[in-house]
Design an enzyme around this catalytic site. Structure first.
Site, short mmCIF file in Angstrom:
data_model
loop_
_atom_site.label_atom_id
_atom_site.label_comp_id
_atom_site.label_asym_id
_atom_site.label_seq_id
_atom_site.Cartn_x
_atom_site.Cartn_y
_atom_site.Cartn_z
N SER A 124 39.49 51.77 31.28
CA SER A 124 40.79 51.48 31.88
C SER A 124 41.88 52.23 31.12
O SER A 124 41.76 52.45 29.90
CB SER A 124 41.04 49.97 31.78
OG SER A 124 42.40 49.69 32.03
N TYR A 149 41.11 41.53 27.06
CA TYR A 149 40.45 42.35 28.08
C TYR A 149 40.53 43.82 27.68
O TYR A 149 39.51 44.53 27.65
CB TYR A 149 41.11 42.14 29.46
CG TYR A 149 40.75 43.22 30.45
CD1 TYR A 149 39.49 43.26 31.03
CD2 TYR A 149 41.66 44.24 30.77
CE1 TYR A 149 39.14 44.29 31.90
CE2 TYR A 149 41.32 45.26 31.64
CZ TYR A 149 40.06 45.28 32.20
OH TYR A 149 39.71 46.30 33.06
N LYS A 153 37.50 46.64 26.42
CA LYS A 153 37.23 47.97 26.98
C LYS A 153 37.22 49.02 25.87
O LYS A 153 36.37 49.91 25.84
CB LYS A 153 38.29 48.34 28.03
CG LYS A 153 38.19 47.54 29.31
CD LYS A 153 37.00 47.97 30.12
CE LYS A 153 36.68 47.01 31.24
NZ LYS A 153 35.41 47.27 31.91
P1 NAD Z 1 35.33 42.86 40.22
O1 NAD Z 1 35.51 41.59 39.48
O2 NAD Z 1 35.64 42.88 41.67
O3 NAD Z 1 33.81 43.37 40.05
C1 NAD Z 1 33.05 43.12 38.89
C2 NAD Z 1 31.70 42.61 39.35
O4 NAD Z 1 30.89 42.37 38.20
C3 NAD Z 1 31.78 41.27 40.11
O5 NAD Z 1 31.07 41.38 41.33
C4 NAD Z 1 31.15 40.26 39.18
O6 NAD Z 1 30.48 39.24 39.89
C5 NAD Z 1 30.22 41.13 38.37
N1 NAD Z 1 29.94 40.63 37.01
C6 NAD Z 1 30.82 40.20 36.08
N2 NAD Z 1 30.19 39.87 34.95
C7 NAD Z 1 28.87 40.11 35.17
C8 NAD Z 1 27.70 39.97 34.38
N3 NAD Z 1 27.76 39.50 33.13
N4 NAD Z 1 26.50 40.31 34.91
C9 NAD Z 1 26.42 40.76 36.18
N5 NAD Z 1 27.49 40.92 36.98
C10 NAD Z 1 28.70 40.59 36.47
O7 NAD Z 1 36.14 43.98 39.46
P2 NAD Z 1 36.49 45.47 39.89
O8 NAD Z 1 37.93 45.55 40.18
O9 NAD Z 1 35.52 45.94 40.90
O10 NAD Z 1 36.25 46.20 38.51
C11 NAD Z 1 35.03 46.84 38.19
C12 NAD Z 1 35.10 47.35 36.76
O11 NAD Z 1 36.19 48.25 36.62
C13 NAD Z 1 35.32 46.26 35.71
O12 NAD Z 1 34.57 46.57 34.56
C14 NAD Z 1 36.80 46.37 35.42
O13 NAD Z 1 37.13 45.91 34.13
C15 NAD Z 1 37.02 47.86 35.55
N6 NAD Z 1 38.42 48.19 35.86
C16 NAD Z 1 39.00 47.66 36.99
C17 NAD Z 1 40.33 47.94 37.27
C18 NAD Z 1 41.00 47.34 38.48
O14 NAD Z 1 42.22 47.41 38.58
N7 NAD Z 1 40.28 46.79 39.45
C19 NAD Z 1 41.06 48.78 36.42
C20 NAD Z 1 40.44 49.33 35.30
C21 NAD Z 1 39.10 49.03 35.05
C1 UD1 Z 2 46.94 45.17 35.02
C2 UD1 Z 2 46.54 44.91 33.60
C3 UD1 Z 2 45.56 45.98 33.17
C4 UD1 Z 2 44.36 46.01 34.11
C5 UD1 Z 2 44.84 46.18 35.54
C6 UD1 Z 2 43.71 46.06 36.54
C7 UD1 Z 2 48.39 43.73 32.51
C8 UD1 Z 2 49.43 43.82 31.44
N1 UD1 Z 2 47.71 44.87 32.74
O1 UD1 Z 2 47.57 46.44 35.10
O2 UD1 Z 2 45.11 45.74 31.85
O3 UD1 Z 2 43.47 47.07 33.78
O4 UD1 Z 2 45.82 45.17 35.86
O5 UD1 Z 2 43.19 44.76 36.56
O6 UD1 Z 2 48.16 42.69 33.11
N2 UD1 Z 2 53.88 43.26 39.36
C9 UD1 Z 2 54.89 42.52 39.88
N3 UD1 Z 2 54.60 41.32 40.48
C10 UD1 Z 2 53.31 40.86 40.59
C11 UD1 Z 2 52.25 41.64 40.04
C12 UD1 Z 2 52.58 42.83 39.42
O7 UD1 Z 2 56.07 42.89 39.82
O8 UD1 Z 2 53.09 39.76 41.14
C13 UD1 Z 2 54.20 44.57 38.73
C14 UD1 Z 2 53.81 44.68 37.27
O9 UD1 Z 2 54.83 44.23 36.43
C15 UD1 Z 2 53.51 46.19 37.17
C16 UD1 Z 2 53.00 46.57 38.54
O10 UD1 Z 2 53.45 45.55 39.42
O11 UD1 Z 2 54.71 46.88 36.93
C17 UD1 Z 2 51.48 46.64 38.61
O12 UD1 Z 2 50.92 45.44 38.12
P1 UD1 Z 2 49.34 45.14 38.22
O13 UD1 Z 2 48.87 45.41 39.60
O14 UD1 Z 2 49.11 43.78 37.66
O15 UD1 Z 2 48.69 46.25 37.29
P2 UD1 Z 2 48.97 46.61 35.76
O16 UD1 Z 2 49.91 45.67 35.13
O17 UD1 Z 2 49.30 48.05 35.70
#
Ligand code: NAD
Ligand code: UD1
Length: 338
Positions: A124, A149, A153
């Site tokens: 991330s 979190y 990572k």
């Molecule tokens: P998500 O929660 O939708 O998907 C994660 C999946 O992993 C889920 O289906 C959950 O059931 C499964 N899971 C969790 N723990 C597990 C375990 N111990 N064993 C087996 N399965 C398990 O999340 P996502 O948004 O699809 O994210 C996927 C990956 O990308 C995560 O590692 C997350 O941290 C990373 N990531 C996501 C974002 C984002 O904004 N969505 C941003 C940066 C990184």
């Molecule tokens: C957040 C997490 C980041 C994580 C990512 C994906 C924090 C500080 N960061 O990123 O670690 O990898 O989600 O899960 O939580 N916002 C609003 N109102 C809302 C929600 C968000 O104004 O109800 C604003 C936030 O202040 C930000 C932007 O929208 O400026 C995006 O927010 P968000 O979607 O939560 O992502 P990040 O904060 O970038």
């Protein structure tokens, strides 16, 4: 050969599985369904017209992993499984380290013993912490993530670097996602957060569909053009295409490679609201609230390394991101459960 996708029943993983099936790859999904849905897998199979092997189980279960590697000819692992809610990670840090760090440790041990040494890790942009200037490029030292979190990572990134240094047979990609949003254009799969969404786009979607009353804009006094936070939103299908490119690249690239997956441009919270209003044809009620702890003013990627080295760049624009997020929300107002 087969690709093992951990967390393949989740938001990003399900889109990844679809893209792999469309590439005629054999896919094994391992997911404990703690935040995913078996319905997403069924829909992916339906869209692709092909089946996956779905195993409900935990990535920390070494016995299960050994069985998976014995039974299927796995060549590559895409490791999405993990917990991702920032606020929850502050309240339950050990659960996060157990799942995210413990899960990666067990997975690597099982891969090692099976002789599978190609791994793509979902990292991330949070590992950059706060830097002096944007955009963030891969050459920057990692920073200080503001929550467990983010630290989980960073810990996994560092552990994987140590692993690849100790044993040069490993090929590992650390993919640093910026802000994945949107859904597959079919509207059949998408992001289905449990409870009230923490992230901006699912929150706005639920306001637009009438499930939530109004959006709180977390701060309008940031040093940005309109005062609200700026982020690099990337369409989830562009993101998964970045994984396909990275998989191909690391096949001939031992060691650790780091790539940002972002678009290289930022949008503010108000930009996102306006884009949603255009897509949904309604107004999005919002109120300005105090800043959220740990938020940065502006974050966007320097996406040039991935373009140079992978020949990949994000192609879908903001209107496509929100139109696809909206289509998913309208088709599935209650998510997969409904
Ligand atoms: P998500 O929660 O939708 O998907 C994660 C999946 O992993 C889920 O289906 C959950 O059931 C499964 N899971 C969790 N723990 C597990 C375990 N111990 N064993 C087996 N399965 C398990 O999340 P996502 O948004 O699809 O994210 C996927 C990956 O990308 C995560 O590692 C997350 O941290 C990373 N990531 C996501 C974002 C984002 O904004 N969505 C941003 C940066 C990184
Ligand atoms: C957040 C997490 C980041 C994580 C990512 C994906 C924090 C500080 N960061 O990123 O670690 O990898 O989600 O899960 O939580 N916002 C609003 N109102 C809302 C929600 C968000 O104004 O109800 C604003 C936030 O202040 C930000 C932007 O929208 O400026 C995006 O927010 P968000 O979607 O939560 O992502 P990040 O904060 O970038």
């Amino acid at each position: 050969m087969s690709i093992l996708v951990t967390g393949g029943a989740g938001y990003i993983g399900s889109h990844m599985v679809l893209a792999l099936l469309e590439q005629r790859q054999e896919v094994v999904v391992l997911d404990n369904l703690s935040n995913g849905s078996a319905v997403s897998i069924a829909r992916v199979e339906n869209l692709a017209g092909r089946d996956v092997v779905f195993i409900e189980g935990d990535v920390r279960d070494r016995t299960l992993l050994d069985r998976v590697f014995r039974e299927y000819p796995i060549s590559d692992v895409l490791h999405f499984a993990g917990l991702k809610a920032v606020g929850e990670s502050i309240e339950q840090p050990i659960r996060y380290y157990d799942n995210n760090v413990g899960g990666a440790v067990t997975l690597c041990l099982a891969m090692e013993s099976a002789g599978v040494r190609r791994l793509i890790f979902s990292s991330s942009a949070t590992v950059y912490g706060e830097q002096d200037s944007v955009p963030y490029h891969e050459g920057l030292p990692t920073g200080v993530p503001t929550n467990p979190y983010g630290r989980s990572k960073l810990m996994v990134e560092e552990m994987l670097r140590d692993l690849a240094t100790a044993d040069t047979r490993w090929s590992i990609a650390l993919l640093r996602y910026f802000n994945p949003v949107g859904a597959h254009a079919s509207g059949c799969i998408g992001e289905d957060p449990r409870g009230v969404p923490n992230n901006l786009v699912p929150f706005i979607s639920q306001v637009a569909v009438g499930r939530l009353e109004a959006l709180s804009v977390f701060g309008n006094d940031y040093p940005t053009a309109d005062g609200t936070g700026v982020r690099d939103y990337i369409h989830v299908m562009d993101l998964v295409e970045g994984h396909l490119a990275a998989m191909q690249a690391i096949a001939n690239r031992p060691g650790v490679s780091v790539w940002n997956l972002g678009t290289g441009r930022g949008y503010s919270v108000l930009d996102m609201i306006q884009a949603f209003e255009r897509a949904a044809g309604c107004s999005i009620p919002f109120r300005v609230a105090p800043r959220r702890a740990g938020d940065l003013a502006q974050v966007w990627a320097d996406a040039s390394k991935a373009q140079r080295e992978l020949g990949w760049r994000a192609r879908r624009d903001l209107d496509a991101m929100v139109a696809d997020a909206w289509r998913w929300q309208v088709n599935n107002p209650g998510g997969y459960a409904a």
